[in-house]
Design an enzyme around this catalytic site. Sequence first.
Site, PDB file in Angstrom:
ATOM      1  N   ASP A   8      47.895-107.301  33.059  1.00  0.00           N
ATOM      2  CA  ASP A   8      46.568-107.131  33.636  1.00  0.00           C
ATOM      3  C   ASP A   8      46.135-108.490  34.176  1.00  0.00           C
ATOM      4  O   ASP A   8      46.876-109.477  34.090  1.00  0.00           O
ATOM      5  CB  ASP A   8      45.599-106.578  32.589  1.00  0.00           C
ATOM      6  N   GLU A  10      42.375-109.751  34.259  1.00  0.00           N
ATOM      7  CA  GLU A  10      41.120-110.364  33.805  1.00  0.00           C
ATOM      8  C   GLU A  10      41.331-111.357  32.668  1.00  0.00           C
ATOM      9  O   GLU A  10      40.540-112.287  32.494  1.00  0.00           O
ATOM     10  CB  GLU A  10      40.131-109.270  33.369  1.00  0.00           C
ATOM     11  N   HIS A  60      47.157-104.155  37.083  1.00  0.00           N
ATOM     12  CA  HIS A  60      45.774-104.478  37.426  1.00  0.00           C
ATOM     13  C   HIS A  60      45.360-103.909  38.776  1.00  0.00           C
ATOM     14  O   HIS A  60      46.040-104.115  39.781  1.00  0.00           O
ATOM     15  CB  HIS A  60      45.576-105.998  37.465  1.00  0.00           C
ATOM     16  N   HIS A 115      35.460-104.465  30.550  1.00  0.00           N
ATOM     17  CA  HIS A 115      35.199-103.125  31.072  1.00  0.00           C
ATOM     18  C   HIS A 115      36.298-102.216  30.533  1.00  0.00           C
ATOM     19  O   HIS A 115      37.221-102.674  29.869  1.00  0.00           O
ATOM     20  CB  HIS A 115      35.206-103.109  32.608  1.00  0.00           C
TER      21      HIS A 115
END
Length: 275
Positions: A8, A10, A60, A115
């Site tokens: 991912d 973030e 992602h 999130h």
Amino acid sequence: MKAYISADMEGITGLVDAEDVQPPGRDYERGRVMMTEDVNAAVRGAYAAGATAVLVNDAHGPMRNLLPDLLDPRATLIKGRPKPMGMMEGLTSEYDAVLCVGYHARAGVLGVLSHSFMGHEIEDIWLDDQVTGEIGLFHAGAAAYGVPVAVLTGDDTACAEMSAWDAGVRTVAVKQAKDRFAAQLVPVLEARAAIESTTTEALRSLPFITASSNPRRLTVRWQSASVVSHLTAIPGVTRQDDRTVTVEADMLTLYRLFNLFLRVATAVTTNPPYC
């Protein structure tokens, strides 16, 4: 030994803002380099531990973030979307370990870029009765294959979330969350050295887990009642209230169904052009 990496963005070293992780953000191209180098650190660690193959899944957003020309040539890359299993695409019971690189905390907690899958569209997710996000669902999916999650990298909030699910997973905090778009950063070289060494240590002492096909219950609370009205057309999906649906199945079926949920929700919440 075969290792699987789900990457991912973030939770990547140095990244804190949407401009870092979303195209056409002004720092997105630099973010792609940072993401690729964090993954390379995990690949090096896996091979140092004796891995004979490493598969990397770009997990992602558009899933076209990792730079193939900068990726360690010993790794094989899955790139692009849609993928039936999304963030778990390519994982099978043939793998010995999973490495989650660059993961972030779930919606509703104070973590960097926190999130759950669709940003503002998903309010909460529960697996059985436990609130979860991407970390918990991925961990449960890997466990259903009988493959342990060995390492997770991200901010300190994501690492704490993983430890709450499974204290045996090694974690590497590459930044300390100060707010949702701010963090105190671990120096880049130090962070990558930690990813590499932690991966090597984790893969040298893997736990044994048994694959499971036991039924689980997935509940998702959306921001939009419109999403729920469409999802209930899927057999087995039931409405709890105007914004909440639930479905029961084995974990791998649930994970694939959830990826279908995301595609339906994207279609429903994207305004079509006027005719």
